[in-house]
Design a protein around this motif. Structure first.
Motif, mmCIF file in Angstrom:
data_model
loop_
_atom_site.group_PDB
_atom_site.id
_atom_site.type_symbol
_atom_site.label_atom_id
_atom_site.label_comp_id
_atom_site.label_asym_id
_atom_site.label_seq_id
_atom_site.Cartn_x
_atom_site.Cartn_y
_atom_site.Cartn_z
ATOM 1 N N TYR B 75 0.838 -1.201 0.000
ATOM 2 C CA TYR B 75 0.000 0.000 0.000
ATOM 3 C C TYR B 75 0.876 1.256 0.000
ATOM 4 N N LEU B 100 -6.180 8.013 2.613
ATOM 5 C CA LEU B 100 -6.276 6.551 2.594
ATOM 6 C C LEU B 100 -7.317 6.082 3.616
ATOM 7 N N ALA B 258 -5.147 2.831 -2.412
ATOM 8 C CA ALA B 258 -4.364 2.266 -1.311
ATOM 9 C C ALA B 258 -5.262 1.977 -0.118
ATOM 10 N N ILE B 261 -6.643 -1.403 -0.745
ATOM 11 C CA ILE B 261 -5.593 -2.398 -0.509
ATOM 12 C C ILE B 261 -5.424 -2.633 0.986
ATOM 13 N N ASN B 262 -5.476 -1.531 1.721
ATOM 14 C CA ASN B 262 -5.331 -1.588 3.175
ATOM 15 C C ASN B 262 -6.479 -2.382 3.804
#
Lengths: 255, 351
Positions: B75, B100, B258, B261-262
């Motif tokens: 990330y 994010l 991201a 993704i996190n």
């Protein structure tokens, strides 16, 4: 043929009148030096003529037709380019990227439509353009920040010459250069002129002016006060006109 | 381009007589290698890997370690890709970690409202929502930087606080769970061909795409040009303001991605876990040889710069060195990287 002509241009900045009815003209295929003391209005006039600044009054004629330059882009569309005093190159880009900055050549087909650059074609055309000008830029892949002042100035002039089809303004192109480098740039200016492009050369350096110019136009206090043909003009006459020791001289437009 | 004819007899491009940094090709090449901080930093990474591998071949030099380092940095790599574009324009984006988190919160909210938080439809909608949320923050940053002319440091410091605050307000400060199983088992823990974690595939794809655009597309060319000399770009007709807005929008959108993704990795919104993401991303970009002053840099360096801190952490853990040494060492690498950048800038004359 008169290429670009300015009549009675007025430009005020607040209470300051930078131009008070200035006239100017340049023909195709001649180098006209625009000279004057500091504050005479040279830079302002060039800004007006190259479309950067809109005049408050006065008329601009390009190839005989009245034009209204709405911006530098409009001037460029007419084939007018400007070499700025502070070069205006991107030091981290190579000569080809600088030459094509803002006018990149794209790849053919889909890749081009996706925004991809044709770097090889741009490098080739850059090499050809500089070779034709005799401006030896031997390192197309080197960021221009690594090059000498003279080479960078050659690139700036070469860029203008490559895109200008009619007229180039050069604001103090030899100011920061050594003797040899300045000679090279002056030589470059002559070659550009010989291709039929008009060149307006702004400089404080009277020897350079006398060396390269076909004619001189002198500004004082925002007005044109003198026009000289280069052949029979002395440094004393130029300085006299700039400082006001000589009142009015007019040796006419192109000989 | 108009053709310019040469007067006969003068067509020999002569070489400049004045002293010149770029005099001989060999000398030029030497300057480029010595000042190519990306090459230097890549050697540093290889050196670190070599040292740790030699010291603990059994523990460090394993596929598992590689995989863990790659997953751990995935990330951050996505954030650093956007940051690379921003820093090449001589800007900065401090908001990425908060954006994010905010985007993750938005994604979870959308996913829970769709299909009761499960199913691919929810995953796709949530991902789109996260990217759009990030894009919105990025656009706001970009407009304030490019049009309102507020320094990027201040603008993004502001959105750093605001995006984090908004995320906490939306959640009442409680981490949201309920990430669709499909997302977690595919992107989160799944592997391509049973070997390469999907997290890594996604992050590397983003990095490679970013690198290609930066190097070969007009968008990248303008990015360098603006960082190198914005006024020059403006004078030749490049719409500098609009390009800057796009750059910050890109950074925001990638922060949104991201965020997904996190979520895939941690299965919750990790509200408090990203306060230093911005600094980590900036450090990675700068370590990778991208200049804080703009105009210089590249994506390969950024990948290397993301890996170095992580390799140090793993190496120190495996060698049973106190992990506190990691931040200490990264600090030294960071300062050294900027010093190399300064040397590079000194090597070229001012313009």
């Amino acid at each position: 043929m008169t290429l670009l002509e300015a009549c009675g241009v007025v430009k005020r900045y607040g209470h300051v009148e930078a131009l008070r009815g200035a006239d100017f003209s340049v023909d195709a295929g001649e180098v006209v030096a625009l000279i004057g003391d500091n504050g005479a209005g040279k830079s302002t006039l060039v800004k007006v003529l190259s479309g950067v600044t809109a005049p408050d009054a006065g008329e601009l004629r390009f190839a005989g037709e009245t034009v209204n330059l709405s911006g530098p882009t409009a001037a460029r569309a007419l084939g007018i380019e400007t070499v700025y005093q502070d070069l205006a190159l991107a030091p981290d880009l190579d000569p080809a990227a600088n030459l094509f900055l803002g006018r990149e050549q794209m790849r053919r087909g889909l890749l081009g439509r996706l925004g991809f650059l044709d770097n090889r074609a741009m490098a080739e055309r850059t090499r050809a353009a500089f070779a034709e000008l005799g401006a030896g830029v031997q390192s197309e892949r080197m960021p221009v920040g690594f090059l000498s002042g003279g080479q960078r100035q050659s690139i700036a002039v070469g860029r203008a010459a490559a895109w200008a089809s009619k007229l180039i303004f050069m604001d103090e192109p030899t100011a920061a250069l050594g003797v040899v480098q300045a000679e090279r740039v002056l030589d470059l200016i002559r070659r550009v002129r010989d291709t039929g492009i008009g060149v307006v050369f702004i400089s404080h350096n009277m020897p350079h002016v006398l060396q390269v110019a076909d004619r001189m136009e002198v500004l004082r206090l925002g007005r044109r006060v003198a026009r000289f043909a280069a052949a029979d003009t002395s440094m004393e006459q130029l300085v006299g006109a700039m400082t006001g020791a000589i009142e009015q001289v007019d040796q006419g437009a192109a000989p | 381009m108009s053709s310019v004819a040469t007067p006969s007899g003068t067509d020999t491009p002569d070489t400049p007589a004045a002293p010149d940094l770029a005099r001989s090709p060999r000398r030029r090449r030497l300057i480029r290698v010595v000042t190519d901080s990306t090459a230097v930093i890549f050697l540093v990474l290889l050196g670190l890997v070599l040292v740790f591998s030699v010291l603990r071949p059994d523990a460090f030099a394993s596929l598992n370690t590689v995989r863990n380092i790659a997953i751990g940095t995935s990330y951050l790599l996505v954030l650093a890709v956007g940051m690379t574009f921003v820093i090449i324009t001589a800007g900065i984006d401090l908001s990425v970690g908060s954006v994010l988190v905010f985007s993750g919160v938005v994604a979870v909210a959308v996913m829970q409202r769709l299909g009761e938080g499960q199913g691919w439809g929810a995953v796709v909608a949530g991902t789109a929502a996260a990217v759009l949320a990030g894009l919105a923050w990025g656009l706001l940053n970009g407009v304030l930087v490019a049009k309102a002319k507020i320094p990027a440091f201040i603008v993004t410091l502001g959105s750093f606080g605001s995006a984090q605050g908004a995320a906490l307000l939306l959640t009442g400060g409680v981490d949201q769970r309920g990430v669709p199983r499909e997302l977690v088992t595919s992107v989160g823990t799944g592997r391509l061909f049973g070997q390469v974690p999907w997290l890594v595939v996604v992050a590397l794809t983003v990095a490679i795409a970013g690198g290609v655009v930066l190097r070969y597309a007009r968008f990248g060319r303008y990015t360098y040009a603006i960082g190198s000399n914005a006024e020059a770009a403006r004078r030749v007709g490049v719409n500098v303001d609009r390009h800057l807005v796009k750059i910050y929008a890109l950074s925001g959108a990638l922060a949104g991605l991201a965020g997904v993704i996190n979520l895939a990795r941690f299965t919750n919104t990790t509200l408090q876990g990203h306060a230093t993401d911005n600094l980590q991303a900036i450090a990675a970009v700068v370590i990778g040889g991208t200049s804080l002053f703009g105009g210089i840099g590249g994506m390969f360096g950024t990948i290397v710069g993301v890996l170095i801190p992580s390799v140090l952490t793993y190496g120190f853990v495996i060698l049973r060195v106190q992990p506190f040494w990691q931040t200490f060492a990264v600090g030294i690498v960071l300062v050294a990287a900027v010093y190399v950048d300064q040397l590079k800038r000194a090597a070229r004359s001012r313009l």
